[in-house]
Design a protein around this motif. Structure first.
Motif, short mmCIF file in Angstrom:
data_model
loop_
_atom_site.label_atom_id
_atom_site.label_comp_id
_atom_site.label_asym_id
_atom_site.label_seq_id
_atom_site.Cartn_x
_atom_site.Cartn_y
_atom_site.Cartn_z
N ALA A 117 22.46 -1.68 -3.06
CA ALA A 117 21.50 -1.45 -1.85
C ALA A 117 20.18 -1.34 -2.01
CB ALA A 117 22.32 -0.43 -1.07
N THR A 118 19.82 -0.63 -2.87
CA THR A 118 18.56 -0.01 -3.12
C THR A 118 17.68 -1.18 -3.66
OG1 THR A 118 18.99 1.20 -5.09
CG2 THR A 118 18.63 2.23 -2.94
N ARG A 119 18.33 -2.05 -4.58
CA ARG A 119 17.73 -3.01 -5.25
C ARG A 119 17.29 -4.12 -3.85
NH1 ARG A 119 21.57 -2.76 -9.26
NH2 ARG A 119 23.03 -3.99 -8.23
N ASP A 120 17.96 -4.29 -2.91
CA ASP A 120 17.56 -5.28 -1.78
C ASP A 120 16.84 -4.74 -0.82
OD1 ASP A 120 18.95 -7.26 -2.97
OD2 ASP A 120 20.93 -6.78 -1.92
N CYS A 121 16.29 -3.34 -0.94
CA CYS A 121 15.76 -2.38 -0.03
C CYS A 121 14.27 -2.85 0.07
CB CYS A 121 15.79 -0.89 -0.50
SG CYS A 121 15.09 0.12 0.87
N VAL A 122 13.71 -2.78 1.19
CA VAL A 122 12.28 -3.16 1.54
C VAL A 122 11.53 -1.84 2.23
CG1 VAL A 122 10.73 -4.73 2.61
CG2 VAL A 122 12.85 -5.94 1.54
N ALA A 123 10.66 -1.28 1.37
CA ALA A 123 9.70 -0.46 1.97
C ALA A 123 8.60 -0.90 2.55
CB ALA A 123 9.64 0.81 0.77
N PRO A 124 7.85 -0.38 3.97
CA PRO A 124 6.88 -0.95 3.93
C PRO A 124 5.71 -0.81 3.04
CG PRO A 124 7.76 0.48 5.78
CD PRO A 124 8.60 0.89 4.45
N ASP A 125 4.63 -1.70 2.90
CA ASP A 125 3.64 -1.50 2.00
C ASP A 125 2.82 -0.17 2.21
OD1 ASP A 125 3.89 -4.19 1.00
OD2 ASP A 125 2.38 -5.15 2.62
N ASN A 126 2.68 0.30 3.15
CA ASN A 126 2.18 1.53 3.67
C ASN A 126 3.05 2.84 3.63
OD1 ASN A 126 3.22 0.73 5.91
ND2 ASN A 126 1.44 1.76 7.28
N VAL A 127 4.21 2.77 3.16
CA VAL A 127 5.32 3.91 3.03
C VAL A 127 4.70 4.97 2.86
CG1 VAL A 127 6.23 3.51 0.67
CG2 VAL A 127 7.75 4.48 2.44
N ASN A 128 3.80 5.43 1.71
CA ASN A 128 3.29 6.74 1.46
C ASN A 128 2.51 7.27 2.68
OD1 ASN A 128 4.47 6.99 -0.89
ND2 ASN A 128 2.71 6.09 -1.98
N ALA A 129 1.69 6.47 3.30
CA ALA A 129 0.94 6.69 4.29
C ALA A 129 1.88 7.19 5.65
CB ALA A 129 -0.21 5.75 4.82
N LEU A 130 2.75 6.31 5.81
CA LEU A 130 3.71 6.85 7.11
C LEU A 130 4.58 8.03 6.66
CD1 LEU A 130 5.31 2.99 7.43
CD2 LEU A 130 3.60 4.35 9.11
N ALA A 131 5.07 8.09 5.63
CA ALA A 131 5.75 9.31 5.00
C ALA A 131 4.91 10.43 5.19
CB ALA A 131 6.51 9.14 3.75
N THR A 132 3.67 10.47 4.69
CA THR A 132 2.61 11.73 4.90
C THR A 132 2.21 11.89 6.31
OG1 THR A 132 1.66 10.82 2.66
CG2 THR A 132 0.49 12.39 4.30
N GLU A 133 2.31 10.93 7.38
CA GLU A 133 2.29 11.20 8.59
C GLU A 133 3.45 12.18 9.42
OE1 GLU A 133 0.53 8.19 11.39
OE2 GLU A 133 -0.05 7.23 9.63
N ILE A 134 4.55 11.65 8.90
CA ILE A 134 5.75 12.21 9.07
C ILE A 134 5.67 13.55 8.58
CG2 ILE A 134 8.25 12.61 8.80
CD1 ILE A 134 7.63 10.31 10.91
N ALA A 135 5.48 14.00 7.50
CA ALA A 135 5.58 15.25 6.95
C ALA A 135 4.50 16.04 7.70
CB ALA A 135 5.00 15.32 5.52
N ALA A 136 3.16 15.78 7.93
CA ALA A 136 2.17 16.14 8.56
C ALA A 136 2.65 16.79 10.10
CB ALA A 136 0.90 15.49 8.71
N GLY A 137 3.22 15.69 10.74
CA GLY A 137 3.77 15.92 12.08
C GLY A 137 4.86 17.01 12.00
N VAL A 138 5.92 16.89 11.05
CA VAL A 138 6.96 17.97 11.27
C VAL A 138 6.44 19.43 11.13
CG1 VAL A 138 8.81 18.99 9.85
CG2 VAL A 138 8.69 16.57 10.54
N ASN A 139 5.27 19.55 10.00
CA ASN A 139 4.89 20.65 9.63
C ASN A 139 3.90 21.36 10.59
OD1 ASN A 139 6.21 21.39 7.36
ND2 ASN A 139 4.87 20.41 6.04
N ALA A 140 3.02 20.48 11.36
CA ALA A 140 2.27 20.80 12.38
C ALA A 140 3.13 21.65 13.53
CB ALA A 140 1.59 19.68 12.97
N ASN A 141 4.15 21.02 13.89
CA ASN A 141 5.24 21.28 14.79
C ASN A 141 5.79 22.67 14.51
OD1 ASN A 141 5.45 19.63 17.44
ND2 ASN A 141 5.50 18.42 15.81
N ARG A 142 5.96 22.82 13.21
CA ARG A 142 6.52 24.01 12.52
C ARG A 142 5.46 25.19 12.64
NH1 ARG A 142 11.22 24.72 10.05
NH2 ARG A 142 10.42 25.90 8.74
N ARG A 143 4.27 25.04 12.05
CA ARG A 143 3.23 25.73 12.22
C ARG A 143 3.09 26.43 13.68
NH1 ARG A 143 0.90 22.24 8.65
NH2 ARG A 143 0.75 23.04 6.60
#
Length: 160
Positions: A23-49
């Motif tokens: 499954a993971t060999r056929d998996c496609v991550a977006p080119d900007n996956v790191n930027a997207l994940a960083t935005e999710i992390a920032a949003g989660v932590n902003a709401n927690r704070r």
């Protein structure tokens, strides 16, 4: 900002670590996956704070479990917390080597922007409870690009 840069580098490493199954060999991550994940992390932590909760730390094993599930949903064309192999989030985090006392999972599909995901999760009582739980300490994120839009997985937990 340094924490988010380290997060992005750690996410890239966790993505590489998940390439063992079919499954993971056929998996496609977006080119900007790191930027997207960083935005999710920032949003989660902003709401927690804002709610007086401590920010969560990235955990590579939770990231691996999240990415495995995102890949599974993309490759097998489904959207559910239960994996194509019948697994649940706890089984996936334990398979990744995470010794959980608490684990929860949020998933989303099709939304193109991280802000939409955070807003949707915060407006859902169950998803919000997962992200804001006072005892969780760590998170992992998986994002893949399916033909009908991205799959998003957030796994939160606390180790025993």
């Amino acid at each position: 900002m340094t924490c988010l840069i380290r997060f992005a580098a750690a996410l890239a490493l966790s993505l590489l670590a998940t390439t063992g199954s079919a499954a993971t060999r056929d998996c496609v991550a977006p080119d900007n996956v790191n930027a997207l994940a960083t935005e999710i992390a920032a949003g989660v932590n902003a709401n927690r704070r804002a709610a007086g909760e401590a920010p969560l730390r990235f955990n590579r094993r939770l990231g691996q479990a999240a990415m495995v599930h995102a890949c599974d949903m993309q490759v097998h064309d489904f959207f559910d917390h239960r994996g194509s192999d019948g697994s649940n989030s706890q089984r996936r985090v334990r398979a990744a080597g995470y010794d959980d006392c608490i684990v929860a999972e949020n998933i989303a599909w099709g939304y193109p922007q991280p802000a939409q995901i955070i807003t949707g999760w915060m407006n859902s009582a169950g998803h919000r409870r997962n992200m804001m739980h006072p005892r969780i300490e760590e998170f992992g994120i998986g994002i893949t690009q399916g033909p009908k839009g991205p799959y998003w997985v957030l796994v939160v937990g606390k180790q025993c």
